[in-house]
Enzyme design. Structure first.
Site, PDB file in Angstrom:
ATOM      1  N   TYR A 109       0.821  -1.203   0.000  1.00 15.57           N
ATOM      2  CA  TYR A 109       0.000   0.000   0.000  1.00 15.57           C
ATOM      3  C   TYR A 109       0.861   1.261   0.000  1.00 15.57           C
ATOM      4  O   TYR A 109       1.649   1.487   0.927  1.00 15.57           O
ATOM      5  CB  TYR A 109      -0.941   0.031   1.208  1.00 15.57           C
ATOM      6  CG  TYR A 109      -1.863  -1.162   1.340  1.00 15.57           C
ATOM      7  CD1 TYR A 109      -2.166  -1.985   0.244  1.00 15.57           C
ATOM      8  CD2 TYR A 109      -2.431  -1.489   2.559  1.00 15.57           C
ATOM      9  CE1 TYR A 109      -3.009  -3.073   0.374  1.00 15.57           C
ATOM     10  CE2 TYR A 109      -3.281  -2.581   2.704  1.00 15.57           C
ATOM     11  CZ  TYR A 109      -3.556  -3.364   1.609  1.00 15.57           C
ATOM     12  OH  TYR A 109      -4.381  -4.457   1.752  1.00 15.57           O
ATOM     13  N   LEU A 116     -21.947  -0.789  -2.812  1.00 16.10           N
ATOM     14  CA  LEU A 116     -23.278  -1.179  -3.276  1.00 16.10           C
ATOM     15  C   LEU A 116     -24.185  -1.584  -2.114  1.00 16.10           C
ATOM     16  O   LEU A 116     -25.404  -1.419  -2.170  1.00 16.10           O
ATOM     17  CB  LEU A 116     -23.180  -2.340  -4.277  1.00 16.10           C
ATOM     18  CG  LEU A 116     -22.470  -2.027  -5.599  1.00 16.10           C
ATOM     19  CD1 LEU A 116     -22.285  -3.304  -6.408  1.00 16.10           C
ATOM     20  CD2 LEU A 116     -23.255  -0.995  -6.406  1.00 16.10           C
TER      21      LEU A 116
END
Length: 306
Positions: A51, A203
């Site tokens: 990362y 979502l």
């Protein structure tokens, strides 16, 4: 914040952890998110050497330095950055793992890593050599426990059979039930799942399809068409959100499975983190509600890596 013993380890972890990949490179902003997590009882923080080319580990290590003995730091290894830093290659070799753990320790500014995870894996890897590296790191005191981050059934079965892994990180949500296939073998071996992606790219939050990007609108999500997503999300909202948010439905579905130890949604803001914390404190799903979700949501399966 509820806590659980992770696998057969002596690590006691909050059921809600913090996936640190979304923290970004603004150290002050990231530290505020981590401070909020600590204030709310979160003690599991998951990062990786990949990362932001190691910058994430530095930020996480600095933010947790004063409470090091009160938290569980998990990081990952196996992806080797190319010299130009524009991409990476896969390297699960013993030499690379044993070299990189020292770099992660330095960036995290700590003497040990609580959970060191292989960040991927294929069935063609030198799995015995990889396991040997982790076992030696345990004996040498660099790490306390190790696990893998993989969704591949053939890789998972090999590590379950050959190693003493504590956990497996997998993408798992109502829209991605593929991991449920391997849950029975993990339960048999007392290996916990660390679940990432529980809200399926947003979502499964109250924003629903308002969060959907152009790709999802055109191609759907996994094996759901856009029209199928519309139908499923409407059914979930209409039948399960009277006394809880959609985020709560998503997180509680994942946490309801006994194979799951920790769920680690990411957070790029304090507000987003607080929404996740609020969600796990909302009423859990009943057995009937869980059965309803399983009835209307697809039981997806992995078509590759058998």
């Amino acid at each position: 914040m509820k806590k659980i013993q992770l696998g057969t380890s002596d690590l006691t972890v909050s059921r809600l952890g913090l996936g640190c990949m979304s923290l970004g490179t603004d150290a002050r902003k990231a530290e505020k998110i981590i401070e909020t997590a600590l204030e709310e009882g979160i003690n599991y923080f998951d990062t990786a050497d990949l990362y932001d080319i190691g910058e994430n580990e530095k930020i996480v290590g600095q933010a947790l330095k004063q409470v090091r003995d009160q938290v569980v730091i998990a990081t990952k290894v196996g992806n080797r950055w190319n010299e130009n830093r524009e991409g990476w290659s896969w390297d699960p070799s013993k030499a690379y793992i044993k070299e990189q753990v020292k770099q992660s320790l330095k960036r995290l500014d700590t003497d040990y890593i609580d959970l060191y995870q292989l960040h991927g894996g294929t069935i063609d890897d030198p799995i015995d050599e990889t396991i040997e590296a982790f076992e030696e790191l345990k004996q040498e005191g660099y790490i306390r426990y190790y696990g893998i981050s993989s969704i591949r059934p053939n890789v998972i079965r090999e590590f379950v059979k050959k190693s003493k892994i504590t956990s497996i990180m997998m993408q798992y949500s109502i829209l991605d039930r593929r991991p449920e296939e391997v849950f029975p073998i993990l339960l048999d071996h007392h290996i916990h799942v660390i679940a990432r992606g529980p809200v399926a790219k947003g979502l499964l939050t109250d924003r629903l399809l308002n969060k959907a990007g152009e790709s999802i609108r055109e191609k759907g999500y996994l094996d759901y068409t856009y029209e199928e997503l519309e139908q499923l999300l409407k059914a979930l909202k209409d039948n399960l959100t009277n006394e809880r948010s959609m985020t709560a439905v998503a997180l509680h579905y994942v946490l309801s499975n006994p194979a799951v130890g920790v769920v680690v949604p990411g957070a790029s803001s304090v507000e987003q983190l607080k929404n996740n914390i609020k969600a796990v404190k909302e009423p859990p799903l009943s057995k009937e509600e869980i059965q309803y979700i399983r009835k209307i949501a697809k039981m997806n399966v992995y078509t590759q890596h058998r």
